[in-house]
Design an enzyme around this catalytic site. Sequence first.
Site, short mmCIF file in Angstrom:
data_model
loop_
_atom_site.label_atom_id
_atom_site.label_comp_id
_atom_site.label_asym_id
_atom_site.label_seq_id
_atom_site.Cartn_x
_atom_site.Cartn_y
_atom_site.Cartn_z
N HIS A 121 75.82 181.86 16.84
CA HIS A 121 74.62 182.02 17.69
C HIS A 121 74.94 182.18 19.17
O HIS A 121 74.04 182.35 19.98
CB HIS A 121 73.68 180.83 17.51
CG HIS A 121 74.18 179.58 18.17
ND1 HIS A 121 75.17 178.80 17.63
CD2 HIS A 121 73.85 178.98 19.33
CE1 HIS A 121 75.42 177.78 18.42
NE2 HIS A 121 74.64 177.86 19.47
C1 UD1 Z 1 70.59 176.67 22.75
C2 UD1 Z 1 71.62 176.09 23.71
C3 UD1 Z 1 72.98 176.11 23.05
C4 UD1 Z 1 72.94 175.45 21.70
C5 UD1 Z 1 71.85 176.10 20.85
C6 UD1 Z 1 71.73 175.45 19.50
C7 UD1 Z 1 71.30 176.44 26.13
C8 UD1 Z 1 71.77 177.21 27.29
N1 UD1 Z 1 71.72 176.88 24.93
O1 UD1 Z 1 70.92 178.03 22.55
O2 UD1 Z 1 73.90 175.42 23.88
O3 UD1 Z 1 74.19 175.59 21.08
O4 UD1 Z 1 70.61 175.96 21.54
O5 UD1 Z 1 70.83 176.15 18.70
O6 UD1 Z 1 70.59 175.47 26.29
N2 UD1 Z 1 64.09 180.54 19.39
C9 UD1 Z 1 63.26 180.44 18.31
N3 UD1 Z 1 62.82 179.20 17.97
C10 UD1 Z 1 63.15 178.08 18.66
C11 UD1 Z 1 63.99 178.20 19.77
C12 UD1 Z 1 64.45 179.46 20.12
O7 UD1 Z 1 62.93 181.41 17.66
O8 UD1 Z 1 62.71 176.97 18.29
C13 UD1 Z 1 64.57 181.87 19.76
C14 UD1 Z 1 63.89 182.40 21.01
O9 UD1 Z 1 63.64 183.73 20.85
C15 UD1 Z 1 64.90 182.20 22.10
C16 UD1 Z 1 66.23 182.30 21.34
O10 UD1 Z 1 65.96 181.79 20.03
O11 UD1 Z 1 64.75 183.13 23.11
C17 UD1 Z 1 67.31 181.48 21.98
O12 UD1 Z 1 66.87 180.13 22.16
P1 UD1 Z 1 67.40 179.26 23.41
O13 UD1 Z 1 66.90 177.85 23.30
O14 UD1 Z 1 67.17 179.98 24.66
O15 UD1 Z 1 68.96 179.28 23.23
P2 UD1 Z 1 69.86 179.06 21.94
O16 UD1 Z 1 70.57 180.33 21.68
O17 UD1 Z 1 69.09 178.42 20.83
#
Ligand code: UD1
Length: 374
Positions: free
Chosen positions: A206
Amino acid sequence: MRILHVVGARPNFMKVAPLLRAMGRHPDIFQSFLVHTGQHYDPQLSDVFFEELGLPQPDINLGVGSGTHTQQTASVMLRFEETLNQLKPDAVVVVGDVNSTLACALVCAKERVPVAHVEAGLRSFDPGMPEEINRVLTDRISDLLLTPSPDADENLRREGYPPERIVCVGNVMIDTLARLLPQAEKRWEALRTRLGTRPYVFVTLHRPSNVDDPKNLSEIMDVLAEIAKRIAVVFPVHPRTRQSLRSAGIRPAPGVQLVEPLGYLDCVAAQRHSDFILTDSGGIQEESTYLGVPCLTLRPNTERPITITHGTNRLVPGAPRDLLHEANRLLDGDRPGPRCPPLWDGHAAERIVEVLQSFLTGRRKPSENLALQI
Ligand code: UD1
């Protein structure tokens, strides 16, 4: 003492659960509050962990959701400031390295509320990684630096932090793993039926550096297709990865089984019974070391070098180019032996509670100012 614990994203939940349990054993001393920033909000990334880890419902959910790093960090800060003023805790505990960790620590620093950072001192030395910025800055503004391993202490000493602020408490995420492994094992038969009853490689990816660029992701999927000619590939797909696969129109090859994100217990069971693991997750590098399962990490660096020196982890710096070679090496029997780092013993949370108590009762003084002693 009113202690406020912050969770935001998936890897935070298993670190805070043992802390709440350990503090709950001292109701005469501690009153815990749980704040969820809402950085992760999908039931598969959040609710299922509350259920399986036995976490209480958050006292407050800030509901920030997704956004750019700046938007997310700023939203958490704005909403957390109100919470802090409302709850007036004696200290705040933040864990790990996600955006919520830094955002809440920064608000505390501005409001002069003591912060304890659990998992302090880890460094990938890769400024391109959003988590590295979060780690360095959170440590810089935290009063107590609670580290999982001696390499983290060494990083902090090198950066000039005074020794009295640094305490090696061990790996709190392993507390959860040690406690729930028997429950995870009970789910294995049902999971095995769902996944199919053959040997498999367990894959999770991821990190933006692996999945955001369609060409890179497509090359990784091609290597997974090659690996799948020798052994099945089971790949629970994170929402970020799913979006990239979808928008690039990438389809999995036969033998590469894409599944929904797994809950905590299924994820542990799936790791434990895999032939080996292929990941870019920080937590899974640690869990695989504890479980003694070989792990290939698709990154040029790791902030958790102890999983290499004392565990089962190997970096694949030239991924995806070198990935097939490393996977074949494992399949051909060149496998790291299982070893476990010191203080990954299931008791880190108890040590944290002790340190926090003596810190707050004045035996361990918070630094009056944050000037580095070099
Ligand atoms: C975040 C953390 C990362 C961690 C990861 C675990 C930061 C900078 N990154 O990354 O360190 O390893 O979580 O999963 O804090 N999304 C959903 N549902 C959710 C949350 C997110 O669909 O509940 C989608 C959204 O489109 C979002 C994308 O996933 O834009 C990324 O989510 P985000 O929380 O920004 O970062 P992660 O890649 O999950």
